[in-house]
Design an enzyme around this catalytic site. Sequence first.
Site: not given
Length: 356
Positions: A21, A24, A26, A41, A132
Amino acid sequence: MIHPIDQYEQFYSEQKIIGRGQYGIVYLVKHKKSGLDYAAKKTTGEYSLNELEILLRLNHPNIIRVFECFKSEKNLILIMEYCEKGDLWNLIQYRLLEGKNRGFAQKIVEQWFVQLLMGLAYIHDQKIIHRDLKSMNILIKSDGQLKISDFGVAKVLRENQMATTMAGSPFYLSPEISQGMEYSFSSDMWSLGCIIFELCTLKHAFDGKELNQVISNIQNCKLQSEILIEDQANQNSILMADQDIRFYSSDLVQMINSLLSLEANKRPSAQNLLKTPFIAKIMLRSFEKRQSQSVPDMQKMGQVTFVQKKAQERYKKQITYVKHLLGNSQDSVNAQSQVIKSQGDLNLQKQASAGS
């Protein structure tokens, strides 16, 4: 619980990357002692600390859960529940790769819609705006339960406070955010409308070859014309085209209309949508189905444990309340909180069934 980051590898072994993302990466990790799978994460910066602070405040069946974290001065690793089925965006892409051009079945869309409404109602009740929401941030457990994730840009609003920072993903931005205006919880509801549109059509509600065109289409509520057509009677709403409306009920289409209203104050809240007869009927049908599958016949069992009694009592309260909603769509917000927590109660029913 917060640990020093150098202890991370003592407890977990990384299996593979399962997501990337803006803030970061995952990993699928395995807890060395228990052998259980989790999602780790790895993030940096203020957004990671904000997400940790927000998630520690939340506890709901449709919100991703964080169990512990490992922290250094600059880095943070969140250990969260693992969602085996990935996210809605990847599920949509897989469906397209299969050559399917139609959206998901009405009953599936309804079930997911209700779960997202329950999660959002809980978040907003905590005075938190997500900012978001998108199909990529909706994770799926192996049993089909949805989890709202990625709270990196979420914000806690004080009483009557409005947010002003532009945040979110282009395809899901509300008109007010895209214009640099103040906004509140209704912007999340717009994003929810975009997600439900995607589930019905496998396409973004608002698209364009360039970002400027996407923003222009959002601000003018110009949806993809081959799927939806503009309602000439009301420039702020949309209707499904004749060739597609047969796949979805008019009630669902009307809710998409209301969520994608250009005027923020005309969009319904998650709490109010949960009190509509259409949504209440879906919840009632879901509760009855899960009850028949998860709670054993106590008469045949010959013995009723304390946990089983509690599960039955909770179920009866849920059914009574949802039936009450069907007869009174103006029920109180306090009573509504019982429905928002209902999925957690149903987990107890499963435990009762498993323990019998």
